[in-house]
Design a protein around this motif. Structure first.
Motif, PDB file in Angstrom:
ATOM      1  N   THR A 137       0.876  -1.259   0.009  1.00 44.58           N
ATOM      2  CA  THR A 137       0.039  -0.034   0.054  1.00 44.58           C
ATOM      3  C   THR A 137       0.789   1.219   0.070  1.00 44.58           C
ATOM      4  O   THR A 137       0.516   2.259  -0.812  1.00 44.58           O
ATOM      5  CB  THR A 137      -0.686   0.030   1.304  1.00 44.58           C
ATOM      6  OG1 THR A 137      -1.830  -0.925   1.181  1.00 44.58           O
ATOM      7  CG2 THR A 137      -1.710   1.299   1.350  1.00 44.58           C
TER       8      THR A 137
ATOM      9  N   VAL B 127      -8.028   7.720  -0.463  1.00 39.76           N
ATOM     10  CA  VAL B 127      -8.584   6.465  -0.406  1.00 39.76           C
ATOM     11  C   VAL B 127      -9.045   5.892  -1.672  1.00 39.76           C
ATOM     12  O   VAL B 127      -8.871   4.714  -2.135  1.00 39.76           O
ATOM     13  CB  VAL B 127      -9.619   6.441   0.872  1.00 39.76           C
ATOM     14  CG1 VAL B 127     -10.239   4.906   0.572  1.00 39.76           C
ATOM     15  CG2 VAL B 127      -9.076   6.782   2.229  1.00 39.76           C
TER      16      VAL B 127
ATOM     17  N   ILE C 213      -6.266   5.059  -4.033  1.00 40.71           N
ATOM     18  CA  ILE C 213      -5.468   3.972  -3.726  1.00 40.71           C
ATOM     19  C   ILE C 213      -6.183   2.705  -3.908  1.00 40.71           C
ATOM     20  O   ILE C 213      -5.765   1.848  -4.255  1.00 40.71           O
ATOM     21  CB  ILE C 213      -5.320   4.230  -1.846  1.00 40.71           C
ATOM     22  CG1 ILE C 213      -4.308   5.070  -1.926  1.00 40.71           C
ATOM     23  CG2 ILE C 213      -4.592   2.843  -1.518  1.00 40.71           C
ATOM     24  CD1 ILE C 213      -4.082   5.877  -0.443  1.00 40.71           C
TER      25      ILE C 213
ATOM     26  N   ASP D  46      -6.194   0.560   1.255  1.00 38.72           N
ATOM     27  CA  ASP D  46      -5.860   1.876   2.083  1.00 38.72           C
ATOM     28  C   ASP D  46      -5.489   1.384   3.482  1.00 38.72           C
ATOM     29  O   ASP D  46      -6.306   0.690   4.157  1.00 38.72           O
ATOM     30  CB  ASP D  46      -7.041   2.838   1.873  1.00 38.72           C
ATOM     31  CG  ASP D  46      -8.441   2.182   2.124  1.00 38.72           C
ATOM     32  OD1 ASP D  46      -8.911   1.175   1.434  1.00 38.72           O
ATOM     33  OD2 ASP D  46      -9.067   2.339   3.495  1.00 38.72           O
TER      34      ASP D  46
END
Ligand code: FE2
Ligand code: FE2
Length: 474
Positions: A259, A271, A274, A281
């Motif tokens: 991550t 978020v 990601i 996340d």
């Protein structure tokens, strides 16, 4: 103390010299294999897996690696070596020789302790049985199966004690251990955390980090037991438990690593972005952490417990590191701080130390778990990402004990029902979180390849390369 593998049930307890015990366990063995076939890892019967098997219980000899089909795994009965000078080291019997037989007056209490511990072992295998279908790599699949076969062996360890020391009641309990089912409304496993689902690999890694660590603390306390066969059984199980926690810690660590790498590549902490990149996340990882931490807190039992006092005073279950502690090992008249809800606040009050033993074990556990979370934070720090993970307050989201009477947030504040309703989605995994994590779970089976959401490990198992063929799919 090497293990005799020429027998139907490998063991280092000289099973052949006790024919009726041997027969009873040979009768239980096919029932166990039926259970494994029905409730063990799905669609795994034909795979050959690079597993370790214990060959002796001393420090160096116990791990032997080779390809095994899991139904052929040599589950057996291994106790750590006996110390002929061992004593009961705490409670009212302190100083007596350790018991080689069950003291009559403690029979049912001890049986209950063993059944409760034993029940967690098959439960976790049941919880994890679907995970092989979505493994992120061969390496991880092998680790999952290693954990599973060892939990199976831990069940054997407890079943041996039940058969060898508890007569007919013990045999009935051994059968019931194969009959309860994790999450079954009518016939559930004994403890709450073992009826939760382990639906995805992040949950699996959190489970092996947090809940197998509860196993470590329970086993360490039972390894202090005045009942010597239980102590020796648990001491050997602990060597295996260490690997389970490694699987959890390194697994979550690799998720975090991946991550952070993606966050750095995209230069974002958003978020949605990601998630769009197919990694998990950090806020979702935090919510999973909160859930597994709080569910595991409950496994230690009620904060103030007369049962805990009885187990200790009777010499059946000690504290973590009992024999390394330098107090009187009796604890009469001593106190220990526990939490209580007073109005809209948590307050610390002193309880008799004997009644607060669950709380003390929980506190010992929390220190250990927090140290592991700090190691995860070092990965985040090294990646230059400013976020950090935190252990929630030990009173957060409790379902048993007096702290379950109110809603308590991750910082330890008592909050109203309305507050909880509005904010709990920030604290615990939501349906959306779980659905997102589930959407990442594919099945990667090529040697050396890893799913996108997890980094490869730093090294392989038993000095093998990461791209080693850990599983042969037949
Ligand atoms: Fe276990
Ligand atoms: Fe375990």
């Amino acid at each position: 103390m090497s293990i005799n593998y020429s027998e139907r049930i490998p063991n280092n307890v000289d099973l052949a010299s006790n024919k009726s015990l041997q027969r009873a366990l040979e009768h239980w063995q096919p029932e166990y294999l039926n259970w494994w076939g029905e409730m063990g890892p799905e669609e795994s019967q034909h795979m050959e897996i690079y597993l370790r098997t214990a060959v002796s219980v001393d420090a160096k000899g116990w791990a032997n690696f080779g390809y095994v089909k899991m139904p052929d795994y040599r589950w057996g009965i291994f106790l750590a070596e006996r110390d002929p000078n061992r004593k009961v080291n705490f409670g009212a019997h302190k100083g007596e020789g350790a018991w080689q037989e069950v003291p009559g007056e403690y029979r049912s209490t001890l049986r209950r302790l063993i059944v409760t511990q034993g029940d967690t072992e098959p439960a976790s295998v049941e919880q994890q049985r679907h995970l092989g279908l979505t493994c992120p790599s061969q390496y991880d699949l092998r680790n999952l199966f290693q954990v599973n076969v060892e939990e199976g062996r831990h069940l054997w360890a407890m079943v041996y004690l039940l058969h060898a020391y508890f007569g007919r009641d013990g045999r009935e309990e051994a059968e019931a251990l194969l009959e309860r089912r994790s999450g079954d409304a009518n016939n559930p496993r004994i403890l709450g955390a073992f009826n939760e689902k382990t639906p995805d690999w992040l949950a699996f890694f959190m489970f092996t980090f947090f809940t197998d660590r509860d196993g470590k603390y329970q086993l360490c306390s039972l390894a202090e037991s005045g009942f010597d066969p239980l102590a020796r059984t648990c001491r050997f199980m602990l060597t295996e438990e260490a690997h389970h926690m490694f699987v959890g810690e390194s697994g979550v660590g690799r998720v975090i690593q991946r991550t952070c790498d993606v966050m750095n590549q995209l230069k974002t902490d958003d978020v949605e972005r990601i998630r769009a990149a197919g990694v998990i996340d950090l806020p979702t990882i935090q919510r999973y952490l909160n859930f597994h931490f709080s569910v595991t807190m409950d496994l230690f039992g009620s904060d103030v417990s007369s049962n805990a006092a009885t187990f200790y005073t009777n010499g059946l279950k000690g504290r973590f590191d009992e024999t390394k502690r330098s107090d009187d090992h009796v604890l009469a008249g001593q106190t220990y701080p526990v939490l209580e809800i007073q109005g809209d606040k948590l307050a610390v009050v002193n309880a008799p130390a004997l009644n607060a033993l669950n709380e003390q074990l929980r506190d010992d556990y929390v220190k250990d778990a927090v140290a592991g979370i700090d190691r995860w934070n070092r990965i985040i720090e090294k990646a230059g990402v400013p976020a950090r993970l935190h252990a929630p307050h030990k009173a957060f989201n409790r379902k048993i004990g007096p702290l379950s009477a109110s809603k308590i947030d991750p910082d330890g504040h008592v909050v109203s029902e309305a507050d909880w309703t509005h904010r709990h989605r920030a604290w615990l995994p939501t349906e959306e979180d779980r659905a997102f994590v589930a959407s990442l779970m594919g099945r990667v089976t090529e040697p050396g390849r890893f799913a996108n959401w997890i980094a490869p490990p730093a090294r392989g198992i038993n000095n093998q390369p990461v791209e080693f063929e850990y599983v042969r799919f037949n």
